[in-house]
Enzyme design. Structure first.
Site, PDB file in Angstrom:
ATOM      1  NE  ARG A 235      34.557  33.667  38.671  1.00  0.00           N
ATOM      2  CZ  ARG A 235      35.795  33.864  38.233  1.00  0.00           C
ATOM      3  NH1 ARG A 235      36.120  35.048  37.701  1.00  0.00           N
ATOM      4  NH2 ARG A 235      36.692  32.911  38.302  1.00  0.00           N
ATOM      5  CD  GLU A 264      31.414  35.506  32.242  1.00  0.00           C
ATOM      6  OE1 GLU A 264      32.440  34.869  32.025  1.00  0.00           O
ATOM      7  OE2 GLU A 264      31.411  36.636  32.768  1.00  0.00           O
ATOM      8  CG  HIS A 296      35.772  36.611  31.854  1.00  0.00           C
ATOM      9  ND1 HIS A 296      34.825  35.983  32.623  1.00  0.00           N
ATOM     10  CD2 HIS A 296      36.916  36.553  32.577  1.00  0.00           C
ATOM     11  CE1 HIS A 296      35.369  35.565  33.749  1.00  0.00           C
ATOM     12  NE2 HIS A 296      36.646  35.910  33.735  1.00  0.00           N
TER      13      HIS A 296
END
Length: 335
Positions: A235, A264, A296
């Site tokens: 994360r 993000e 991601h």
């Protein structure tokens, strides 16, 4: 038939959810917008919502969902830092997740970042396309014999360890709950200071909690070797981006590989190629030659998406029909 609103959905989400929605047990409506307090009205008249990593289930959103009669939220991911868990508990909202969709997918992506940074595959690829076959500037290092610090030894951390052991790495671990499987592989659990000081590579695999927020900061970066590599596929909030930029500028951090970023939500999963970058911190990070960023995509494999869809549909079907659900899939917000 139960109606489910799927937020932050992409075409691939629709494909996999429709593929595994056998017998049409559920009816899905797909929204490409994120769930926030401003978009929650879209969930009206639905029985449940399905959300992803950058949706915001804060107090205002959860309260509104409850007023619509929605008592079930399905996360199609493992992390739940984007949910106000105390509020969810007080409102009696059931929250389910996919705790293990494909640890190997993220682990392999993690090691891919390490190898790309260490052997400069990305730079070599671009050179060859321009018929430049010189090796100057492509000097790398081997993973064999290096000390890798793994922060978080759950499913993904353990899967990463197994790969790195195969490379001949020495593994140091940090986790409040040591994993017997990691110990059996020869890993050594150490304290935070020792891990930062001794590791050639540091890889983050812990959840984002108050205790782990900005675990990579000015103080911890001061402990690392100037040649160290930092990898984050967990994360974004685990890393203080400004502190990392300072470490990179002062050459007190050798490499950075990230698949996640703390801000993000306004960037990742979208095509912004025709836009002007508004995030100055991200823009600065992307200028460093020793930084590698992916958007991601660590989870993004056929196998992982299949498991996510299957597990989410099974969780929703059971909860919406008042059936028992395995405790590992149901979050109990005892915070």
């Amino acid at each position: 038939m139960h109606q489910v609103a799927v937020f932050s959905s992409k075409q691939y989400d629709q494909v996999f959810f429709q593929r595994f929605n056998q017998d049409n047990k559920l009816s899905f409506s797909f929204f490409d917008t994120k769930l926030t307090a401003n978009t929650v009205e879209l969930a009206k008249d639905f029985d449940a919502v399905c959300i992803f990593v950058n949706d915001q289930a804060d107090k205002a959103t959860l309260t509104q969902l409850k007023s619509f009669g929605i008592q079930t939220i399905a996360l199609r991911c493992a992390g739940f830092n984007n949910i106000d868990m105390p509020t969810a508990k007080s409102l009696g909202i059931n929250i389910c997740r996919v705790p293990e969709y494909s640890p190997e997918a993220v682990a392999e992506h993690t090691v891919g970042l390490m190898l790309t940074l260490s052997r400069k595959f990305h730079k070599a690829y671009n050179r060859i396309r321009e018929d430049n076959f010189a090796l100057d500037g492509l000097m790398g290092f081997t993973l064999h014999g290096k000390t890798v610090g793994i922060i978080g030894t759950g499913n993904i951390g353990l899967a990463t360890i197994k790969i790195l052991v195969g490379f001949g790495c020495k593994i140091l671990c940090l986790d409040p709950e040591p994993n017997d499987a990691a110990i059996a592989l020869g890993c050594q659990y150490v304290n935070q200071e020792q891990l930062f000081k001794s590791s050639d590579i540091i890889s983050l695999h812990c959840p984002l909690l108050p205790a782990t927020h900005h675990i990579i900061n000015q103080d911890t970066l001061a402990l690392v070797k100037p040649t160290a590599m930092l990898i984050n596929t967990s994360r974004g909030g685990l890393i203080d981006s400004k502190a990392v930029i300072d470490a990179l500028k002062s050459k007190h951090l050798g490499y950075l590989g990230i698949d996640v970023y703390e801000l993000e939500s306004n960037l990742f999963f979208e095509n912004l190629s025709g836009e002007i970058m508004q995030d100055d911190i991200f823009a600065r990070l992307s200028t460093f030659p020793n930084v590698l960023i992916t958007g991601h995509q660590g989870f993004f494999t056929e196998e992982a998406l299949s498991t996510i869809a299957q597990t989410t549909i099974d969780n929703l079907t059971k909860l919406l029909n008042d059936e028992r659900i395995e405790s590992e899939f149901l979050l109990y917000p005892q915070i």
